[in-house]
Design a protein around this motif. Sequence first.
Motif, mmCIF file in Angstrom:
data_model
loop_
_atom_site.group_PDB
_atom_site.id
_atom_site.type_symbol
_atom_site.label_atom_id
_atom_site.label_comp_id
_atom_site.label_asym_id
_atom_site.label_seq_id
_atom_site.Cartn_x
_atom_site.Cartn_y
_atom_site.Cartn_z
ATOM 1 N N LEU A 41 0.866 -1.181 0.000
ATOM 2 C CA LEU A 41 0.000 0.000 0.000
ATOM 3 C C LEU A 41 0.901 1.228 0.000
ATOM 4 C CD1 LEU A 41 -2.562 -1.059 2.780
ATOM 5 C CD2 LEU A 41 -2.622 -1.592 0.344
ATOM 6 N N ILE A 42 0.731 2.095 -0.979
ATOM 7 C CA ILE A 42 1.600 3.262 -1.125
ATOM 8 C C ILE A 42 0.753 4.520 -1.086
ATOM 9 C CG2 ILE A 42 3.278 4.403 -2.629
ATOM 10 C CD1 ILE A 42 3.681 1.584 -3.933
ATOM 11 N N ASN A 43 1.131 5.469 -0.242
ATOM 12 C CA ASN A 43 0.446 6.760 -0.123
ATOM 13 C C ASN A 43 -1.030 6.585 0.230
ATOM 14 O OD1 ASN A 43 2.877 8.000 -0.779
ATOM 15 N ND2 ASN A 43 2.388 8.062 -2.944
ATOM 16 N N VAL A 44 -1.278 5.952 1.366
ATOM 17 C CA VAL A 44 -2.638 5.771 1.862
ATOM 18 C C VAL A 44 -2.774 6.491 3.202
ATOM 19 C CG1 VAL A 44 -2.959 3.566 0.676
ATOM 20 C CG2 VAL A 44 -2.080 3.565 3.020
ATOM 21 N N SER A 45 -4.036 6.758 3.606
ATOM 22 C CA SER A 45 -4.258 7.413 4.895
ATOM 23 C C SER A 45 -5.174 6.594 5.800
ATOM 24 C CB SER A 45 -4.818 8.822 4.696
ATOM 25 O OG SER A 45 -6.020 8.772 3.980
ATOM 26 N N GLY A 46 -5.926 5.685 5.218
ATOM 27 C CA GLY A 46 -6.750 4.799 6.040
ATOM 28 C C GLY A 46 -8.071 5.425 6.411
ATOM 29 N N PRO A 47 -8.781 4.763 7.329
ATOM 30 C CA PRO A 47 -8.335 3.621 8.128
ATOM 31 C C PRO A 47 -8.074 2.389 7.276
ATOM 32 C CG PRO A 47 -10.642 4.167 8.600
ATOM 33 C CD PRO A 47 -10.152 5.172 7.640
ATOM 34 N N VAL A 48 -7.155 1.510 7.784
ATOM 35 C CA VAL A 48 -6.755 0.308 7.063
ATOM 36 C C VAL A 48 -6.924 -0.905 7.965
ATOM 37 C CG1 VAL A 48 -4.821 -0.915 5.979
ATOM 38 C CG2 VAL A 48 -5.072 1.548 5.635
ATOM 39 N N VAL A 49 -7.530 -1.960 7.419
ATOM 40 C CA VAL A 49 -7.542 -3.279 8.052
ATOM 41 C C VAL A 49 -6.983 -4.226 7.010
ATOM 42 C CG1 VAL A 49 -8.958 -5.126 9.019
ATOM 43 C CG2 VAL A 49 -9.544 -2.743 9.493
ATOM 44 N N LEU A 50 -5.862 -4.884 7.333
ATOM 45 C CA LEU A 50 -5.155 -5.701 6.353
ATOM 46 C C LEU A 50 -4.725 -7.008 6.996
ATOM 47 C CD1 LEU A 50 -2.321 -4.456 4.046
ATOM 48 C CD2 LEU A 50 -2.028 -6.509 5.385
ATOM 49 N N SER A 51 -4.919 -8.112 6.283
ATOM 50 C CA SER A 51 -4.389 -9.393 6.750
ATOM 51 C C SER A 51 -3.930 -10.209 5.548
ATOM 52 C CB SER A 51 -5.435 -10.168 7.547
ATOM 53 O OG SER A 51 -6.527 -10.515 6.730
ATOM 54 N N THR A 52 -2.817 -10.914 5.739
ATOM 55 C CA THR A 52 -2.311 -11.807 4.708
ATOM 56 C C THR A 52 -1.719 -13.040 5.368
ATOM 57 O OG1 THR A 52 -1.000 -11.960 2.688
ATOM 58 C CG2 THR A 52 -0.019 -10.745 4.518
ATOM 59 N N ILE A 53 -1.591 -14.098 4.595
ATOM 60 C CA ILE A 53 -1.081 -15.349 5.147
ATOM 61 C C ILE A 53 0.419 -15.488 4.918
ATOM 62 C CG2 ILE A 53 -1.191 -17.868 4.955
ATOM 63 C CD1 ILE A 53 -4.205 -17.543 4.437
ATOM 64 N N ALA A 54 0.861 -15.434 3.667
ATOM 65 C CA ALA A 54 2.263 -15.716 3.359
ATOM 66 C C ALA A 54 2.799 -14.691 2.383
ATOM 67 C CB ALA A 54 2.408 -17.116 2.785
ATOM 68 N N GLY A 55 3.180 -13.563 2.880
ATOM 69 C CA GLY A 55 3.742 -12.538 2.014
ATOM 70 C C GLY A 55 4.134 -11.325 2.811
#
Length: 199
Positions: free
Chosen positions: A94-108
Amino acid sequence: TSDYNGNTPDRAKGLKPVYAEGTDNTGVGVFMEKNGNQITLKCLLPIFKRQQYKIRVPDNFSVKLDNECGNSGNIQISNLKNELEVKNCQGVKLINVSGPVVLSTIAGDVDVVFTELSKERPISLASISGEIDITLPAKSAIDLEMETMTGAVYSDFEFPAGNQKMKQVGGGKIKTQLNGGGVGFKITNISGNIYLRKS
């Protein structure tokens, strides 16, 4: 845009592809539906036909992206000033964001550059296996919670040793405030490092 070329066999001339998840109404293997001010896109292609898509939206759009593991690949989102929710199985940038952000990933790996922080709702970033690298404005006022089970935490923010508001909870969980505290900001990583940088 898409790198999808269809490759329809000659015998299929005059016929449309049929997908278990819906009808391709875009010509690029995607079903699109508009309901009021909400637009939903669903990739219809089977696992063995991976594609790359580039989607442009106004910077004030709220975006929710749920990339199922079967068709999963790396995700990159840039220049958004509104709510962002991302679920993925591989890397997220994520580049140049302000949110709010909810993020989840498994393998990366997770790489996020905030231009500013929304004070509306808490921010949560989580990975099971990969590095998490976050860049924040130096004056970000946040209630910070960082946790990693098998990794370490690295930062160029000041965390004074005598700071009574900084607590270590359990093995690798740190709670503190930056710049007097503010919006909740949680970073969780199971088997990777956390990097927290000033922009």
